[in-house]
Design a protein around this motif. Structure first.
Motif: not given
Ligand SMILES: C[S@@+](CC[C@H](N)C(=O)[O-])C[C@H]1O[C@@H](n2cnc3c(N)ncnc32)[C@H](O)[C@@H]1O
Length: 289
Positions: A134-135, A142, A161-165, A168, A187, A190, A212, A226-227, A235
């Protein structure tokens, strides 16, 4: 090569059975998309949930009689409906996606597919092609983060960047002047996309990608996540600990109606601005006390 395309709507429970039948009837590819307005938010890695009403699209060789196939399927599965038969003209398929992915602008930052550059020579250009993670910048969650980064004082700062996809946000922060960044995601796909994209944008030497659970708990000047509302609330202790005192926290992926609950989970340690909202999604920015 041209294709015959057959699409129809079906209940979720029939998806596997109908997909197997389409394979037997000669479909070269079957894809599922939403059949109504139901939204599916971020499945966990390995999960592929479908919509209650799912739209199936099957591709066949150009001389296939899709009406005969539809008749057979309808006899076996009376619940299938909204049939559509189309012929897709031949085109350079490997470039076709570019029509739907044009350069995007966020202040001085541009996100461009490979081979394209912004017309402004002073612009900061992040090269990114759509992939499995994602992203791409097209989603409002995003976009809200990129808009914030493009305006933020990033010079010399450290960023998580927590949940980096796709990576980006971390890559944008580095291109916009941040010193170092850590990108993490649950993931593995990702993380691999983030590493590839960092190499493509020549910031890999300043970016650390990790799971993480394997992240060193070193606090950063800026934490951006961005989760979704649920995980962001869970979190809260961790993201709070990862933000330096006087540092900034940016949270996105939150529906406008969920903003108060997310803010509540962090309010003890952060002074929040008025949220920014785009297409029903909200972004929180807080300064840590
Ligand atoms: C909506 S996407 C955002 C991707 C990118 N950062 C953006 O802004 O487009 C959320 C991402 O967070 C990851 N994610 C979901 N839960 C998470 C967690 N508990 N810890 C870390 N990553 C997580 C997902 O796998 C996904 O890649």
């Amino acid at each position: 090569m041209a294709w015959r395309q057959l699409s129809f709507t079906l209940p979720q429970a029939l998806a596997d059975e109908v997909s197997d039948r389409l394979d037997l009837l000669g479909a070269q590819a079957v894809t599922f998309s939403e059949g109504d307005d139901e939204e599916l938010f971020e499945p966990l890695p390995g999960e592929t949930p479908l919509w209650q009403q799912t739209r199936a699209t099957a591709l066949f060789d150009p001389d296939t009689d899709t009406h005969a196939i539809a008749d057979r399927l309808q006899a076996e599965f009376p619940q299938l409906q909204d049939w559509l038969h189309e012929t897709l003209a031949d085109q350079p398929w490997e470039r076709a996606w570019l029509e739907h992915f044009q350069p995007l602008n966020f202040g001085r930052l541009w996100v461009c597919p490979s081979g394209q550059t912004p017309s402004d020579p002073d612009a900061v250009c992040l090269t990114l092609d759509p992939g499995l993670a994602f992203g791409t910048g097209t989603h409002p969650t995003t976009a809200l983060c990129l808009e914030w980064l493009a305006e933020a004082p990033l010079a010399g700062k450290t960023v998580i960047d927590y949940g980096c996809g796709s990576g980006i946000l971390a890559i944008a922060a580095l291109l916009l002047g941040a010193e170092r960044a850590v990108a993490c995601d649950i993931d593995p796909q990702a993380l691999s996309a983030t590493c590839d994209n960092a190499l493509k944008n020549r910031v890999a030497d300043r970016l650390h990608c990790c799971d993480p659970d394997r992240m060193l708990m070193e606090a950063a000047d800026i934490v951006i996540a961005n989760i979704l509302a649920g995980p962001l609330v869970e979190l809260a202790p961790r993201l709070t600990a990862l933000t330096k005192s006087g540092g900034r926290l940016v949270l996105s992926g939150v529906l406008e109606s969920q903003l108060p609950a997310v803010r509540q989970a962090y309010r003890e340690h952060f002074d929040f601005d008025i949220p920014a909202v785009l297409e029903g999604w909200g972004r929180l920015h807080g300064l840590k006390y």
